[in-house]
Every structure is written in C-alpha cells, then in structure tokens.
Design a protein around this motif. Structure first.
Motif, PDB file in Angstrom:
ATOM      1  N   LYS A  99       0.827  -1.208   0.000  1.00  0.00           N
ATOM      2  CA  LYS A  99       0.000   0.000   0.000  1.00  0.00           C
ATOM      3  C   LYS A  99       0.863   1.260   0.000  1.00  0.00           C
ATOM      4  O   LYS A  99       0.591   2.220  -0.738  1.00  0.00           O
ATOM      5  CB  LYS A  99      -0.916  -0.014   1.221  1.00  0.00           C
ATOM      6  CG  LYS A  99      -1.841   1.186   1.312  1.00  0.00           C
ATOM      7  CD  LYS A  99      -2.726   1.083   2.546  1.00  0.00           C
ATOM      8  CE  LYS A  99      -3.632   2.311   2.664  1.00  0.00           C
ATOM      9  NZ  LYS A  99      -4.487   2.239   3.882  1.00  0.00           N
ATOM     10  N   ALA A 100       1.925   1.261   0.815  1.00  0.00           N
ATOM     11  CA  ALA A 100       2.805   2.431   0.893  1.00  0.00           C
ATOM     12  C   ALA A 100       3.529   2.665  -0.429  1.00  0.00           C
ATOM     13  O   ALA A 100       3.732   3.809  -0.853  1.00  0.00           O
ATOM     14  CB  ALA A 100       3.807   2.243   2.026  1.00  0.00           C
ATOM     15  N   ARG A 101       3.920   1.586  -1.098  1.00  0.00           N
ATOM     16  CA  ARG A 101       4.607   1.726  -2.378  1.00  0.00           C
ATOM     17  C   ARG A 101       3.670   2.254  -3.456  1.00  0.00           C
ATOM     18  O   ARG A 101       4.067   3.073  -4.293  1.00  0.00           O
ATOM     19  CB  ARG A 101       5.191   0.381  -2.792  1.00  0.00           C
ATOM     20  CG  ARG A 101       6.432  -0.016  -1.994  1.00  0.00           C
ATOM     21  CD  ARG A 101       6.900  -1.407  -2.345  1.00  0.00           C
ATOM     22  NE  ARG A 101       8.139  -1.739  -1.636  1.00  0.00           N
ATOM     23  CZ  ARG A 101       8.683  -2.948  -1.616  1.00  0.00           C
ATOM     24  NH1 ARG A 101       8.091  -3.956  -2.268  1.00  0.00           N
ATOM     25  NH2 ARG A 101       9.804  -3.162  -0.948  1.00  0.00           N
ATOM     26  N   LYS A 102       2.433   1.779  -3.452  1.00  0.00           N
ATOM     27  CA  LYS A 102       1.472   2.259  -4.444  1.00  0.00           C
ATOM     28  C   LYS A 102       1.158   3.737  -4.238  1.00  0.00           C
ATOM     29  O   LYS A 102       0.971   4.482  -5.207  1.00  0.00           O
ATOM     30  CB  LYS A 102       0.186   1.430  -4.360  1.00  0.00           C
ATOM     31  CG  LYS A 102       0.331   0.013  -4.902  1.00  0.00           C
ATOM     32  CD  LYS A 102      -1.000  -0.722  -4.832  1.00  0.00           C
ATOM     33  CE  LYS A 102      -0.871  -2.125  -5.419  1.00  0.00           C
ATOM     34  NZ  LYS A 102      -2.168  -2.867  -5.359  1.00  0.00           N
ATOM     35  N   THR A 106       6.929   7.507   1.032  1.00  0.00           N
ATOM     36  CA  THR A 106       8.286   7.078   1.368  1.00  0.00           C
ATOM     37  C   THR A 106       8.531   7.049   2.872  1.00  0.00           C
ATOM     38  O   THR A 106       9.253   6.177   3.371  1.00  0.00           O
ATOM     39  CB  THR A 106       9.311   8.003   0.696  1.00  0.00           C
ATOM     40  OG1 THR A 106       9.054   9.360   1.090  1.00  0.00           O
ATOM     41  CG2 THR A 106       9.227   7.884  -0.820  1.00  0.00           C
ATOM     42  N   ASN A 107       7.949   7.993   3.604  1.00  0.00           N
ATOM     43  CA  ASN A 107       8.135   8.012   5.058  1.00  0.00           C
ATOM     44  C   ASN A 107       7.548   6.754   5.696  1.00  0.00           C
ATOM     45  O   ASN A 107       8.169   6.125   6.561  1.00  0.00           O
ATOM     46  CB  ASN A 107       7.485   9.258   5.662  1.00  0.00           C
ATOM     47  CG  ASN A 107       8.204  10.534   5.259  1.00  0.00           C
ATOM     48  OD1 ASN A 107       9.409  10.517   5.006  1.00  0.00           O
ATOM     49  ND2 ASN A 107       7.473  11.636   5.189  1.00  0.00           N
ATOM     50  N   ARG A 108       6.348   6.417   5.271  1.00  0.00           N
ATOM     51  CA  ARG A 108       5.698   5.211   5.783  1.00  0.00           C
ATOM     52  C   ARG A 108       6.488   3.966   5.395  1.00  0.00           C
ATOM     53  O   ARG A 108       6.654   3.038   6.195  1.00  0.00           O
ATOM     54  CB  ARG A 108       4.277   5.130   5.212  1.00  0.00           C
ATOM     55  CG  ARG A 108       3.504   3.876   5.570  1.00  0.00           C
ATOM     56  CD  ARG A 108       3.226   3.787   7.050  1.00  0.00           C
ATOM     57  NE  ARG A 108       2.367   2.661   7.361  1.00  0.00           N
ATOM     58  CZ  ARG A 108       2.157   2.204   8.593  1.00  0.00           C
ATOM     59  NH1 ARG A 108       2.743   2.793   9.632  1.00  0.00           N
ATOM     60  NH2 ARG A 108       1.361   1.180   8.799  1.00  0.00           N
ATOM     61  N   LEU A 109       7.015   3.967   4.180  1.00  0.00           N
ATOM     62  CA  LEU A 109       7.778   2.817   3.699  1.00  0.00           C
ATOM     63  C   LEU A 109       9.068   2.638   4.493  1.00  0.00           C
ATOM     64  O   LEU A 109       9.454   1.513   4.826  1.00  0.00           O
ATOM     65  CB  LEU A 109       8.090   2.995   2.211  1.00  0.00           C
ATOM     66  CG  LEU A 109       8.754   1.807   1.506  1.00  0.00           C
ATOM     67  CD1 LEU A 109       7.868   0.567   1.592  1.00  0.00           C
ATOM     68  CD2 LEU A 109       9.039   2.146   0.049  1.00  0.00           C
TER      69      LEU A 109
END
Length: 221
Positions: A99-102, A106-109
């Motif tokens: 989900k973060a990549r989609k 970047t912070n969440r990833l």
C-alpha cells in the motif's frame, strides 16, 4: 536479546547442516546402510514384513509409521498458535508495504522497512520448533527408510497388479523418474500424512493436549 536470538538461530542452522551432512554420509556409504538395515531387520520384518509375501502392505505401513513419527515430532515442537500469529503479522506487514509503495509514501515505507527485521525474527522464532524436530526425524525416519529399501531388495516376488495391467514391477521406472515402489510410497505417505496432520491439529486445540504439552515440555519459570 537480539544477539541471543541470533545465536540460537545460528545454532539451529548449524545443527541442521550437521544432520544433513551425517544423512548424506549414511546414505552414501553402502556399509553403513547395510549395518543400519540389518540391525532394524530383526525388528520390522516380523512386524510389517509379512514374510515378503505382501510388499505393498509393507510399503504402506512403513509410510504410515514414518509419516506418523514425522507429524508427531513436528507437532510436538511447533507452537501452531505462535506460527499463525506470525503468518498474520507477516501478511499484514506485506499488505502495508504494498500500500505504501502504491501511494508513494516514502516516510511510511521507511518506517515499515525498519520493522522488517522484527517481523522476520518473529517468523523464524515461530518456525523454530520444526528445526528442533529435525533431530528426532533423523533418528527415527532415516533408518526406517533405509530398512525399507533393504527389505524390498530381498523380496523374491516384487510384482503387483494395477487396474490397467498386471505384472507391474516395484522396481520398474517406466515413464516415471522414480521407481514404482517409491512412487507408491510417496502417494500413500501423502494421503496418510494429510489425515494424521489434520487430526493432530484438531487435538492441538484441546485442553487435554495443552496440559500434556506442558507436562512433556515444562515451561521455564
């Protein structure tokens, strides 16, 4: 704590590698195989040998014994609840990463990637019981399989009937990569293993098994 976990995991991997090396040594040395097989022949032949008159039944029973021991020791040393929790955590973690990549977050990833070693450690710890069971599997299962090959090699009549023909040899390969006897062994073992593992999983959720497990493997206080 992490260092202790890493040391424990490294120790389990080292034990597995040693067991694999010993197994390769035993299976590769004909003298050792014959010694193991002849020692077990006095035990198994009177019980499931049937004087060599029914090798198919011997193959089935040997497969059931091997699968039962394999399933029992794996079940004994595996915490299915912890494994289920680790699988759910890993599934949720992968879902969040996707989900973060989609979304391009970047912070969440980056935060999730920092949590990855913890998720991997949880998964490794939950499956550590299977590594421990390898020791017992090697002690019981490998010798039985060695004896089975030894026993079948001394059977005087090794033909059996199938629905599409008669006079099929246990040692013939035909179009298969493996011998017929090993193919039958795999089929019977798979069927028996599915039933045994499912039964053990049902038992694992019972109060009786939980109390028995604590008796067999008392928790450290």
């Amino acid at each position: 704590m992490r260092k202790l976990d890493d040391v424990a995991q490294a120790g389990q991997m080292l034990l597995l590698m040693v067991l694999l090396f010993i197994m390769i040594l035993i299976f590769g040395d004909a003298n050792i195989r014959n010694l193991v097989a002849s020692s077990l022949d006095a035990v198994f032949t009177p019980v499931i040998g049937f004087s060599g008159e029914n090798p198919l039944l011997t193959i089935v029973l040997a497969g059931v014994i091997v699968v039962f021991l394999s399933s029992f020791f794996t079940h004994l040393f595996t915490n299915w609840k912890a494994m289920g929790q680790a699988q759910e955590a890993s599934k949720a973690f992968n879902k969040e990463i996707t989900k973060a990549r989609k979304e391009g977050n970047t912070n969440r990833l980056q935060k999730l990637m920092k949590m990855q070693p913890q998720i991997m450690r949880m998964t490794t710890q939950s499956s550590g019981g299977m590594m421990k069971s390898m020791f017992f599997l090697f002690i019981f299962i490998a010798p039985i399989f060695i004896w089975l090959t030894y026993f079948l090699g001394n059977v005087s009549y090794f033909f059996f009937t199938v629905p599409w023909g008669s006079g099929a040899s246990l040692f013939a390969r035909n179009s298969w990569i493996m011998s017929n006897w090993f193919l039958l062994y795999m089929i019977f073992s798979y069927l028996a293993g599915s039933l045994i593992r499912q039964g053990l999983k049902w038992i694992s959720w019972s109060n009786w098994w939980q109390n028995m497990r604590k008796t067999i493997r008392p928790s450290a206080k």
